[in-house]
Scaffold this active site. Structure first.
Site, mmCIF file in Angstrom:
data_model
loop_
_atom_site.group_PDB
_atom_site.id
_atom_site.type_symbol
_atom_site.label_atom_id
_atom_site.label_comp_id
_atom_site.label_asym_id
_atom_site.label_seq_id
_atom_site.Cartn_x
_atom_site.Cartn_y
_atom_site.Cartn_z
ATOM 1 N N LYS A 61 0.857 -0.584 0.347
ATOM 2 C CA LYS A 61 0.129 0.007 -0.083
ATOM 3 C C LYS A 61 0.908 0.962 0.000
ATOM 4 O O LYS A 61 0.335 2.554 -0.609
ATOM 5 C CB LYS A 61 -1.115 0.366 1.262
ATOM 6 C CG LYS A 61 -2.284 -1.026 0.983
ATOM 7 C CD LYS A 61 -2.736 -0.984 2.351
ATOM 8 C CE LYS A 61 -3.585 -2.632 1.895
ATOM 9 N NZ LYS A 61 -4.268 -2.954 3.361
ATOM 10 N N GLN A 96 -5.009 -1.576 9.691
ATOM 11 C CA GLN A 96 -4.094 -2.817 8.474
ATOM 12 C C GLN A 96 -4.961 -3.755 10.177
ATOM 13 O O GLN A 96 -5.009 -3.830 10.989
ATOM 14 C CB GLN A 96 -3.235 -2.776 8.007
ATOM 15 C CG GLN A 96 -2.774 -5.052 7.781
ATOM 16 C CD GLN A 96 -3.204 -4.364 6.370
ATOM 17 O OE1 GLN A 96 -3.272 -3.804 5.584
ATOM 18 N NE2 GLN A 96 -4.329 -5.394 5.769
ATOM 19 N N ASP A 146 -11.512 2.713 3.892
ATOM 20 C CA ASP A 146 -11.420 1.178 3.395
ATOM 21 C C ASP A 146 -13.247 1.530 3.645
ATOM 22 O O ASP A 146 -13.317 0.408 3.610
ATOM 23 C CB ASP A 146 -11.176 1.043 5.018
ATOM 24 C CG ASP A 146 -9.807 0.301 4.443
ATOM 25 O OD1 ASP A 146 -9.821 -0.671 3.017
ATOM 26 O OD2 ASP A 146 -9.526 -0.626 5.526
#
Ligand code: NDP
Length: 297
Positions: free
Chosen positions: A54, A98, A121
């Protein structure tokens, strides 16, 4: 019949290039780069790989990448303090924590603490609600990537029968909402579904998000259907001691029947990061008040 292969890797590469072009235009308009903050707690090897990828992709797109690596002894309050700081940091447009988190931390509390307008997200309940009622918000990256592949392949999806196998909050449920939003007739299958082969057999679109290697058999697929395989499963490879990745669909058999199918790897997987960059770009435009041409990416 041999199915067309849906090349998610190529599509994702193209999407990332288009995002990078728009980042350049955003920088000129806003006099700053879009910023993505990624928070990693602990040493989980898979998470470390994802976070590295990422970071690299964010930099390549011309965005700012802010990495926060915390030890696996981090308390929930310590993590929440980091999230709250990022919520108020003007250079941060998107925040991604994460997952999975260590057991002492409740991931629902963490996600609920992220500013919904920085939740690139799309996991915050506010964004899940926005998706459910058809309002602008952030949609989880993997299902949005699947929808992009489907629309690229099929164009108008309205009226098609779609089955989503799996009902997780990050893949199955948002995928079903997105397909409903495209006027598909949607069935959500899960571990309690009776006669799954029969349910799958009726579908023009099959999205498999189960996490069970090659569970969806070729003879379940309706001839000509479009099959999107979200599964990523590591199984023993041909050589002793080696492993390989397979999806949730028996690719060899299904590709003899389907009209089009995503491979694993190289299908849905690369879309997730590309869509994350796209969501961050959208967030930057919204936060900076720079108009973003909806539908352009
Ligand atoms: P979850 O484990 O959260 O959900 C799995 C779903 O599959 C559940 O809803 C479960 O049903 C259902 N299921 C399990 N067994 C069966 C069965 N025998 N028949 C029918 N349904 C079943 O997984 P995720 O949604 O997080 O991920 C699914 C897969 O997608 C995984 O392989 C994961 O690695 C992959 N993935 C890939 C991504 C990417 O490409 N970037 C991103 C995210 C995930 P129930 O609810 O009843 O238990």
């Amino acid at each position: 019949m041999s199915a067309d292969i849906i090349d998610g890797k190529a599509f994702a590469g193209d999407l990332r290039a288009r995002v990078a072009e728009k980042v350049a235009a955003f920088r000129a308009a806003a006099d700053r780069a879009p910023g993505l903050a990624v928070v990693l707690v602990g040493e989980d090897p898979a998470s470390q790989v994802y976070v590295r990828s990422k970071h690299k992709a964010t930099i390549e797109a011309g965005m700012e990448s802010f990495e926060h690596r915390l030890p696996d002894t981090t308390t929930q309050d310590e993590l929440l303090a980091v999230v709250r700081r990022l919520n108020t940091d003007d250079s941060v447009d998107g925040i991604l924590v994460q997952l999975p988190l260590p057991p002492q931390i409740d991931e629902n509390v963490v996600i609920a603490t992220i500013d919904p307008d920085k939740d690139v997200d799309g996991f915050h309940v506010v964004n899940a609600g926005r998706l459910a009622v058809g309002q602008h918000g952030y949609v989880p990256c993997t299902p949005l990537g699947c929808l992009m592949l489907l629309k690229d392949r099929l164009g108008d999806l309205s009226g098609l029968d779609a089955v989503v196998i799996g009902r997780s909050n990050i893949v199955g449920k948002p995928m079903a909402q997105l397909l409903l939003g495209e006027s598909c007739t949607v069935t959500i299958a899960h571990s309690r579904t009776r006669d799954l082969p029969d349910v799958v057999k009726r579908a023009d679109i099959v999205v498999a998000a189960v996490g069970r290697p090659e569970m969806i058999r070729g003879d379940w697929i309706k001839p000509g259907a479009t099959v999107i395989d979200v599964g990523i499963n590591r199984v023993p490879g041909a050589e002793p001691g080696k492993t390989k990745l397979v999806g949730d669909v028996d690719f060899a058999a299904a590709s003899q029947v389907a009209g089009a199918i995503t491979p694993v790897p190289g299908g849905v997987g690369p879309m997730t990061i590309a869509v994350l960059l796209r969501n961050t770009l959208v967030a930057a435009h919204r936060r900076a008040g720079v108009p973003y041409a909806k539908g352009s990416i």
